[in-house]
Structures are given as structure tokens and as C-alpha cells.
Design a protein around this motif. Structure first.
Motif, mmCIF file in Angstrom:
data_model
loop_
_atom_site.group_PDB
_atom_site.id
_atom_site.type_symbol
_atom_site.label_atom_id
_atom_site.label_comp_id
_atom_site.label_asym_id
_atom_site.label_seq_id
_atom_site.Cartn_x
_atom_site.Cartn_y
_atom_site.Cartn_z
ATOM 1 N N GLU A 6 22.542 88.360 56.644
ATOM 2 C CA GLU A 6 23.673 87.489 56.953
ATOM 3 C C GLU A 6 24.969 88.046 56.383
ATOM 4 O OE1 GLU A 6 22.720 83.590 55.559
ATOM 5 O OE2 GLU A 6 20.979 83.420 56.861
ATOM 6 N N LEU A 7 24.897 88.617 55.188
ATOM 7 C CA LEU A 7 26.087 89.193 54.572
ATOM 8 C C LEU A 7 26.595 90.383 55.382
ATOM 9 C CD1 LEU A 7 28.119 89.166 52.270
ATOM 10 C CD2 LEU A 7 26.561 90.623 50.973
ATOM 11 N N LYS A 8 25.699 91.220 55.840
ATOM 12 C CA LYS A 8 26.101 92.365 56.656
ATOM 13 C C LYS A 8 26.758 91.898 57.958
ATOM 14 C CE LYS A 8 22.597 95.579 54.999
ATOM 15 N NZ LYS A 8 21.395 96.358 55.373
ATOM 16 N N LYS A 9 26.206 90.876 58.576
ATOM 17 C CA LYS A 9 26.808 90.325 59.801
ATOM 18 C C LYS A 9 28.196 89.779 59.515
ATOM 19 C CE LYS A 9 22.619 89.011 62.276
ATOM 20 N NZ LYS A 9 21.843 87.888 62.817
ATOM 21 N N ARG A 10 28.329 89.095 58.384
ATOM 22 C CA ARG A 10 29.623 88.517 57.998
ATOM 23 C C ARG A 10 30.663 89.610 57.770
ATOM 24 N NH1 ARG A 10 30.518 84.877 52.635
ATOM 25 N NH2 ARG A 10 32.768 84.727 52.804
ATOM 26 N N ILE A 11 30.247 90.677 57.099
ATOM 27 C CA ILE A 11 31.163 91.799 56.840
ATOM 28 C C ILE A 11 31.585 92.446 58.151
ATOM 29 C CG2 ILE A 11 31.321 94.115 55.844
ATOM 30 C CD1 ILE A 11 29.452 93.000 53.578
ATOM 31 N N VAL A 70 33.288 90.250 48.485
ATOM 32 C CA VAL A 70 33.547 90.064 49.915
ATOM 33 C C VAL A 70 34.413 88.828 50.141
ATOM 34 C CG1 VAL A 70 32.458 89.519 52.136
ATOM 35 C CG2 VAL A 70 31.504 91.318 50.684
ATOM 36 N N GLU A 71 34.117 87.747 49.435
ATOM 37 C CA GLU A 71 34.907 86.524 49.585
ATOM 38 C C GLU A 71 36.349 86.747 49.136
ATOM 39 O OE1 GLU A 71 32.704 83.629 47.383
ATOM 40 O OE2 GLU A 71 31.214 83.371 48.975
ATOM 41 N N ASP A 72 36.537 87.460 48.029
ATOM 42 C CA ASP A 72 37.887 87.748 47.545
ATOM 43 C C ASP A 72 38.668 88.607 48.532
ATOM 44 O OD1 ASP A 72 37.321 86.290 45.262
ATOM 45 O OD2 ASP A 72 36.913 88.054 44.016
ATOM 46 N N ILE A 73 38.019 89.635 49.041
ATOM 47 C CA ILE A 73 38.672 90.519 50.006
ATOM 48 C C ILE A 73 39.015 89.751 51.281
ATOM 49 C CG2 ILE A 73 38.256 92.489 51.549
ATOM 50 C CD1 ILE A 73 38.997 93.389 48.785
ATOM 51 N N ASN A 74 38.127 88.887 51.702
ATOM 52 C CA ASN A 74 38.377 88.087 52.903
ATOM 53 C C ASN A 74 39.643 87.254 52.754
ATOM 54 O OD1 ASN A 74 37.854 87.063 55.475
ATOM 55 N ND2 ASN A 74 36.653 85.363 54.655
ATOM 56 N N GLU A 75 39.798 86.594 51.625
ATOM 57 C CA GLU A 75 41.004 85.797 51.378
ATOM 58 C C GLU A 75 42.249 86.667 51.345
ATOM 59 O OE1 GLU A 75 40.589 83.325 47.924
ATOM 60 O OE2 GLU A 75 38.612 82.646 48.546
ATOM 61 N N GLU A 79 45.573 86.626 54.040
ATOM 62 C CA GLU A 79 46.971 86.523 53.617
ATOM 63 C C GLU A 79 47.787 87.685 54.167
ATOM 64 O OE1 GLU A 79 47.074 86.154 49.362
ATOM 65 O OE2 GLU A 79 45.867 84.332 49.385
ATOM 66 N N ARG A 80 47.233 88.886 54.094
ATOM 67 C CA ARG A 80 47.943 90.057 54.596
ATOM 68 C C ARG A 80 48.177 89.978 56.106
ATOM 69 N NH1 ARG A 80 45.166 95.403 52.354
ATOM 70 N NH2 ARG A 80 46.659 96.330 53.777
ATOM 71 N N LEU A 81 47.160 89.540 56.831
ATOM 72 C CA LEU A 81 47.308 89.416 58.278
ATOM 73 C C LEU A 81 48.344 88.365 58.639
ATOM 74 C CD1 LEU A 81 43.615 89.720 59.479
ATOM 75 C CD2 LEU A 81 45.496 91.312 59.965
#
Length: 85
Positions: A6-11, A70-75, A79-81
Motif C-alpha cells: 500500500e505504501l508503494k502504491k501511495r508513493i 513520506v507523509e512529511d514530504i507529501n505535505e 505546499e510547493r505545488l
């Protein structure tokens, strides 16, 4: 806690979303092409790095750290986008 699968799919979804959004930004504002290309490269590098870390993870505590990263990078990417758009 999510499974490795699931984590790989999320990434992979995160990376796809970043690339898709960057291409959309480039379509409407060609001046941001260089910035968005760098962002895409960064996302691809992160994907390679984090997938390798997932394969090396041997216990739940290592896996938990990867999930947090992964959660930190996602947030951060959201913000960057938003700033780019």
C-alpha cells in the motif's frame, strides 16, 4: 500502519500527481518550466530513494520512519505545488 504494498502504491500516486500537476502548470505558464522540471526530477529521485529504503527496512520501527517521511514530504510537496500554481 500501511503494508509495504500500500505504501508503494501511495508513493507512486504521489509521484504521478506531482508530475501531472507540474505538466499542467507548464501548459498554462511556460515561464515556470525550469522550476517544474526540477521538481519532477526531485520527485523521481525521492521515489528511487524511498523505494530502496522500503526494500531495506527490516522491522516495524524502520518502516514507521519511512511512513512518517513520506507523509512529511507529501505535505511539503502540496505546499510547493500550491505556490507554483
Amino acid at each position: 500502519m500501511a503494508s509495504k504494498r500500500e505504501l508503494k502504491k501511495r508513493i507512486n500516486l504521489m509521484i504521478y500527481d506531482v508530475v501531472d500537476e507540474c505538466f499542467s502548470i507548464q501548459l498554462y505558464n511556460s515561464k515556470k518550466t525550469e522550476v517544474t522540471d526540477k521538481f519532477i526530477d526531485e520527485a523521481a529521485d525521492f521515489q528511487d530513494e524511498i523505494m530502496a529504503a522500503i526494500h531495506k527496512a527490516k522491522n516495524k520501527s524502520e518502516f514507521r520512519k519511512i511512513v512518517e517521511k513520506v507523509e512529511d514530504i507529501n505535505e511539503e510537496w502540496l505546499e510547493r505545488l500550491n505556490k507554483l500554481a
